[in-house]
Design a protein around this motif. Structure first.
Motif, mmCIF file in Angstrom:
data_model
loop_
_atom_site.group_PDB
_atom_site.id
_atom_site.type_symbol
_atom_site.label_atom_id
_atom_site.label_comp_id
_atom_site.label_asym_id
_atom_site.label_seq_id
_atom_site.Cartn_x
_atom_site.Cartn_y
_atom_site.Cartn_z
ATOM 1 N N LEU A 295 2.769 1.832 -3.315
ATOM 2 C CA LEU A 295 1.876 2.334 -4.368
ATOM 3 C C LEU A 295 1.515 3.793 -4.115
ATOM 4 C CD1 LEU A 295 -0.403 -0.818 -4.793
ATOM 5 C CD2 LEU A 295 1.214 0.056 -6.485
ATOM 6 N N TYR B 262 -5.896 1.288 -3.399
ATOM 7 C CA TYR B 262 -6.916 1.709 -4.377
ATOM 8 C C TYR B 262 -8.265 1.065 -4.054
ATOM 9 C CZ TYR B 262 -2.521 2.367 -7.011
ATOM 10 O OH TYR B 262 -1.251 2.708 -7.414
ATOM 11 N N ILE C 172 -2.720 -3.799 -2.502
ATOM 12 C CA ILE C 172 -3.205 -3.101 -3.701
ATOM 13 C C ILE C 172 -4.615 -2.578 -3.447
ATOM 14 C CG2 ILE C 172 -3.801 -3.350 -6.156
ATOM 15 C CD1 ILE C 172 -1.647 -5.619 -6.270
ATOM 16 N N LYS C 173 -5.432 -3.430 -2.837
ATOM 17 C CA LYS C 173 -6.817 -3.043 -2.556
ATOM 18 C C LYS C 173 -6.867 -1.905 -1.526
ATOM 19 C CE LYS C 173 -10.968 -3.698 -3.744
ATOM 20 N NZ LYS C 173 -11.367 -3.377 -5.127
ATOM 21 N N TYR D 224 -2.667 -6.966 -11.140
ATOM 22 C CA TYR D 224 -1.545 -7.552 -10.401
ATOM 23 C C TYR D 224 -1.096 -8.816 -11.121
ATOM 24 C CZ TYR D 224 0.351 -10.686 -6.741
ATOM 25 O OH TYR D 224 1.100 -11.591 -6.022
ATOM 26 N N CYS E 7 0.257 -2.930 -12.028
ATOM 27 C CA CYS E 7 0.766 -2.055 -10.962
ATOM 28 C C CYS E 7 1.652 -2.769 -9.961
ATOM 29 C CB CYS E 7 -0.409 -1.397 -10.237
ATOM 30 S SG CYS E 7 -1.386 -2.566 -9.260
ATOM 31 N N ALA E 8 1.743 -4.083 -10.015
ATOM 32 C CA ALA E 8 2.591 -4.820 -9.074
ATOM 33 C C ALA E 8 2.884 -6.205 -9.636
ATOM 34 C CB ALA E 8 1.910 -4.951 -7.715
ATOM 35 N N ARG F 115 0.844 -1.212 0.000
ATOM 36 C CA ARG F 115 0.000 0.000 0.000
ATOM 37 C C ARG F 115 0.878 1.260 0.000
ATOM 38 N NH1 ARG F 115 -2.191 0.683 5.589
ATOM 39 N NH2 ARG F 115 -0.033 1.363 5.786
ATOM 40 N N LYS G 297 -6.614 -1.630 -12.256
ATOM 41 C CA LYS G 297 -5.309 -2.061 -11.757
ATOM 42 C C LYS G 297 -5.177 -3.560 -11.955
ATOM 43 C CE LYS G 297 -4.418 2.024 -10.137
ATOM 44 N NZ LYS G 297 -3.408 2.852 -10.808
ATOM 45 N N THR H 271 -0.073 -9.151 -0.797
ATOM 46 C CA THR H 271 0.136 -8.195 -1.885
ATOM 47 C C THR H 271 -1.200 -7.664 -2.396
ATOM 48 O OG1 THR H 271 2.119 -9.423 -2.512
ATOM 49 C CG2 THR H 271 1.240 -7.867 -4.131
ATOM 50 N N MET I 142 -9.812 -4.298 -9.338
ATOM 51 C CA MET I 142 -8.515 -4.944 -9.488
ATOM 52 C C MET I 142 -8.627 -6.257 -10.242
ATOM 53 S SD MET I 142 -5.700 -6.430 -6.764
ATOM 54 C CE MET I 142 -6.894 -6.239 -5.535
#
Ligand SMILES: [Mn+2]
Length: 318
Positions: A87, A114, A110-111, A240, A283-284, A84, A238, A106, A119
């Motif tokens: 990002l 964003y 991300i969640k 992953y 994004c990751a 987090r 986004k 991970t 996602m």
């Protein structure tokens, strides 16, 4: 012209989710590979190290159908916070992790960064990783990260009777970051998935989960498959990418805990990841399940390092 993105390496030496010991050494094996190649990769890039809870491996197993789930919850929280923050700092996190349960952390991160975004996840893996404690034959948490983020119990196919404590811990794991579910089935896509139990097969079929098999990848070609994958995930803001090294064929290396025949080769793996990261919605990225104790001559880690260094350059547009 494309924006330059800065990567941030996140090292996660946790292997509490695996059934075979040694994946915690994967991160260092990749660094040794870099040194053997006389690369300055890890000297010139900032990397952060997430504390692990591997000491729990010496303790007794409390929940036989969700082994060391307390440690996995801790890892989800720690990795989630680091991802987090990375990002939010505008970085592109590349996670090198021990076992694949860490990927749930991970996704949580991300969640958390964003919460209002949709996602998608591209799961490059021999396995479906979609068991819950209710269905898992082994109780190993690295077979459950997707179920945890999908909020999937799969009660219809229940084979294990869980005690109250395990149920409560599983609920906590699903709710890390106070968001559940974090991922929708229609936003999940597999590549090279070829080994799953019938309880997982039920979920894959019921939810019509997309999978590009090794032969489809070869027939269609990497570029086209990746373009189709990103098109399939077009509604996602986004994306992953999770790369389990067992997506590759065991002929490349023995250096992973659960190898399965019929995987892609190292060139195909590199091309897929290089192609995917060109899309700015990605994004990751995570590399996981590298186990040098099962390997010889550190082949798997060297393979991963070659992919990692190419991909990092691609992202940074050097
Ligand atoms: Mn996996």
């Amino acid at each position: 012209m494309k924006k330059t993105r800065q990567i941030r390496i996140i090292e996660v030496k946790s292997e509490v989710g695996a059934g075979t010991r040694g994946a915690s050494l994967g991160v260092d094996a990749v660094k040794i590979a870099a040194l053997d190649f006389r690369s300055t990769f890890f000297r010139t890039r900032r990397s952060i190290n997430i504390p692990d809870d591997n000491a729990a491996l010496y303790g007794v197993v409390e929940s036989r159908y969700a082994k060391r789930i307390r440690s996995v919850i801790k890892m989800y929280e720690r990795i989630g916070a680091a991802v987090r923050d990375s990002l939010k700092d505008g970085k592109f996190p590349i996670i090198i992790s021990g076992d694949h349960s860490n990927a749930g952390g991970t996704i949580s991160g991300i969640k958390m960064a964003y919460p209002d975004s949709r996602m998608g996840a591209i799961w490059i893996d021999a396995h479906a990783d979609m068991h819950s404690p209710y269905t898992s034959p082994s109780g190993n948490m690295h077979g459950m990260p997707l179920a945890s983020v999908l909020g999937e119990d799969n009660i219809e196919n229940k084979v294990n009777d869980l005690d109250y404590e395990t149920i409560e811990l599983w609920e906590r794991l699903k709710n890390v970051g106070d968001i559940s579910p974090k991922l929708d089935y229609r936003d999940l896509l597999f590549m090279t998935m070829r080994d799953f139990e019938e309880q997982e097969g039920y979920l894959l079929k019921k939810n019509k989960v997309k999978n590009f098999t090794t032969s489809e990848i070869r027939k269609t070609g990497v570029t086209k498959v990746c373009r189709e994958a990103m098109k399939y995930l077009a509604p996602c803001d986004k994306v992953y990418v999770s790369f389990d090294v067992d997506s590759m064929d065991p002929t490349i290396s023995r250096g992973t805990g659960t190898p399965v025949k019929g995987g892609i080769n190292e060139r195909e793996a590199a091309d897929i990841i290089l192609e995917l990261v060109q899309n700015e919605r990605v994004c990751a990225l995570e590399f996981t399940e590298i186990n040098p104790t099962l390997d010889s001559e550190n082949v798997m880690a060297e393979t991963v390092f070659e992919i990692l260094s190419k991909v990092a350059r691609q992202i940074e547009q050097i």
